[in-house]
Design an enzyme around this catalytic site. Structure first.
Site, PDB file in Angstrom:
ATOM      1  CB  THR A 172      60.341 -71.141 -57.919  1.00 19.50           C
ATOM      2  OG1 THR A 172      59.282 -70.509 -57.215  1.00 19.50           O
ATOM      3  CG2 THR A 172      60.583 -70.419 -59.210  1.00 19.50           C
ATOM      4  CD  GLU A 190      62.772 -67.944 -60.923  1.00 16.05           C
ATOM      5  OE1 GLU A 190      63.672 -68.811 -60.977  1.00 16.05           O
ATOM      6  OE2 GLU A 190      62.250 -67.575 -59.852  1.00 16.05           O
ATOM      7  CE  LYS A 223      72.596 -59.483 -45.302  1.00 10.58           C
ATOM      8  NZ  LYS A 223      71.470 -60.398 -45.420  1.00 10.58           N
ATOM      9  CD1 TRP A 226      77.219 -57.816 -45.424  1.00 14.43           C
ATOM     10  CD2 TRP A 226      77.018 -58.008 -47.646  1.00 14.43           C
ATOM     11  NE1 TRP A 226      76.188 -57.006 -45.815  1.00 14.43           N
ATOM     12  CE2 TRP A 226      76.046 -57.100 -47.171  1.00 14.43           C
ATOM     13  CE3 TRP A 226      77.081 -58.274 -49.008  1.00 14.43           C
ATOM     14  CZ2 TRP A 226      75.152 -56.469 -48.029  1.00 14.43           C
ATOM     15  CZ3 TRP A 226      76.190 -57.653 -49.860  1.00 14.43           C
ATOM     16  CH2 TRP A 226      75.229 -56.746 -49.372  1.00 14.43           C
TER      17      TRP A 226
END
Ligand code: AMP
Length: 541
Positions: free
Chosen positions: A182, A327, A436, A441
């Site tokens: 990754t 993944e 945040k 959010w």
């Protein structure tokens, strides 16, 4: 009672063997400098067998890792099959990683042979002294150029001396076939190991009409690199169904791509949004016949709605938005509308297509809140997306960080999403990219996409900057198109956003930069911007 069906292993070998028999005249085309190199599947398959003999002679045994450091090209496709079908494990290396990470990956995977494109030799020469496990280097060309690597061989010389008959072994479907690391944002990259079974099932997943729908009549140009999640699995599915493949080699500028699509009558292509933003910009100034193209798969980062809309309306090009991860091989969701949704007003259809879409068959999803409860599918409530399925990793390769990501049979993606009542997933942000602000959010992705829909903007990234009262507030980093470098203003951007966002969601400041930094796979690299503007003082609102 058990089913009475054959226990037939799902391996890549039957896919390799059927291609020359059924699709012998289909082509693999590679752009090399100013010429196009052509190879049919009938020519390709015996070369794959020769290569398997070569690997064996170089001492490669079942389970050994074989690395590639190469662009998208036909020789790379030969390795894509020779290595796993002789029982070894293909490990494509990311060409754009810094030297220390490359050395880490090669040593961590214990690669025993390394194949490298001639133009990329200098990068490997620099590392060679750190690569204790690599026993042979093979330069993917006709001859060995001047190099400090040793022992070193030329690909074509090795192939010339090898037999084109190879007794491919009977493999277990759960044997490892390939691995990719990754593109980690923190710490060392993590290894994902694909099995034959997972690649075969994933290839079938890509061929489904409700996902990419790749078939024999297609000519597919993967622009996504073969080191980025195996070019999203496209090389495997193309060989499986007999589609032509067109590889751009190192030539990935928008003009190169437009010329290749036009010349080879490409029907399907795939890559990250920045590529297609570049192509869209080019089409504003230059004309190409791209009428052969029926699908552009866009993923890896969010495909902005204006990109989908403009490509369709102005140039007749259909973008299909997809989401996935290393993944996950990488296919997770695809945004194709359901029949009833095709009756919706046009703007609603585009808004839905800009979501990441429905999980494809084989991928199960759920979104979880901080307390570990599943959030409702109401299109509003945020949760972390978790997934499971037959082509999703169950752990990282020799890595203790696995415990954080894989729990109770689910993989925690780290993506914050909403899921609507129809099952359409929308990525709100990476957990770490959310702004945040007070108790609320703010999605940096929403702001970026809205800013990039301004006709004078080329690229934009929104990051969180520390704020004494609100904890964090958004800062917009904007790249104007070249013609508007001196004229585009902060006010223009904020006015453009005001209609779509509540005032508390608007960026506290807008700064103009030359380019958004990119990761090694071409995504916006916001950690670089975050580091650069860590101490930025936001103006009073
Ligand atoms: P990688 O493993 O390098 O392919 O990165 C996977 C990550 O890229 C995902 O977890 C997402 O954060 C992001 N990603 C991939 N596809 C999309 C998409 N269509 N929209 C938004 N983010 C995406």
């Amino acid at each position: 009672m058990q089913g009475l069906m054959m226990d037939y292993p799902l391996t890549l070998t039957p896919i390799l063997e059927r291609a020359p028999k059924l699709f012998g005249n289909k082509e693999i085309v590679t752009k090399a400098g100013t010429t196009l190199e052509r190879e049919t599947f009938a020519e390709w398959a015996p070369r794959v067998a020769r290569l398997a003999n070569v690997l064996e002679k170089l001492g490669v045994r079942r389970g050994d890792r074989v690395a590639t450091f190469a662009w998208n090209n036909a020789r790379h496709l030969e390795l894509y099959f020779a290595v796993p079908c002789m029982g070894a494990v293909l490990h494509p290396l990311n060409l754009r990683l810094p030297a220390d990470q490359l050395a880490y990956i090669i040593n961590h995977a214990q690669d025993s042979v390394l194949f490298v494109d001639p133009t990329l030799l200098p990068a490997i020469e620099k590392l060679a002294s750190q690569l204790k496990g690599v026993k042979h280097f093979v330069v993917m060309g006709d001859t060995v150029p001047e190099t400090t690597l040793a022992p070193v061989h030329a690909y074509e010389e090795l192939l010339r001396g090898a037999s084109d008959a190879y007794p491919f072994p009977q493999l277990d479907e759960n044997d490892a076939a390939g691995m990719c690391y990754t593109s980690g944002t923190t710490g060392n990259p993590k290894g994902v190991v694909y099995s034959h079974r997972s690649i075969v099932l994933h290839s079938m997943g890509l061929a489904m009409t409700s996902s990419f729908g790749i078939r024999e009549s297609d000519t597919v140009m993967p622009v996504v690199p073969m080191f980025h999640v195996m070019a999203w699995g496209l090389p495997f599915v193309c060989v499986m169904v007999g589609a032509n493949l067109v590889f751009p080699g190192p030539h990935m500028q928008p003009r190169d791509l437009a010329e290749l699509i036009q010349a080879e009558r490409v029907t399907l292509t795939a890559g990250v949004p920045t590529l297609w933003l570049g192509l869209m910009n080019l089409l504003e100034h230059e004309r190409y016949d791209l009428s052969s193209l029926h699908t552009m798969i866009v993923g890896g980062s969010a495909a902005p709605q204006f990109l989908i809309e403009k490509m369709q309306k102005q140039y007749g090009l259909q973008i299909i938005h997809a989401w996935g991860m290393t993944e996950m091989s990488p296919l997770g969701t695809v945004s194709r509308l359901k029949k009833a949704q095709l009756q919706l007003p046009e703007t609603e259809q585009f808004a839905l297509r800009a979501k990441q879409g429905l999980p494809v068959p084989g991928v199960e999803i759920r979104a979880m809140d901080d307390m570990g409860n599943e959030v409702p599918w109401d299109g509003k409530t945020f949760g972390e997306l978790q997934v499971r399925g037959p082509w999703i990793a169950r752990e990282y390769y020799r890595d203790e960080r696995s415990a954080d990501s894989f729990r109770d049979g689910w993989f925690r993606t780290g993506d914050v999403v909403t899921i609507d009542a129809e099952g359409f997933v929308q990525i709100v942000d990476r957990t770490k990219d959310l702004v945040k602000s007070g108790g609320e959010w703010i999605s940096s992705v929403d702001l970026e996409n809205a800013i990039m829909s301004h006709p004078q903007v080329l690229e934009a990234a929104v990051i969180a900057v520390a704020h004494p009262k609100w904890q964090e507030r958004p800062l917009a980093c904007v790249v104007p198109k070249p013609d508007f470098k001196d004229t585009l203003t902060k006010k223009d951007i904020l006015e453009h956003l005001r209609a779509r966002f509540a005032s508390w969601e608007l960026p506290d400041d807008v700064i103009f930069i030359d380019a958004v930094p990119k990761t090694s796979v071409g995504k916006f690299d916001k950690k670089v911007l975050r580091a650069q503007y860590r101490d930025y003082i936001l103006p009073e609102r």
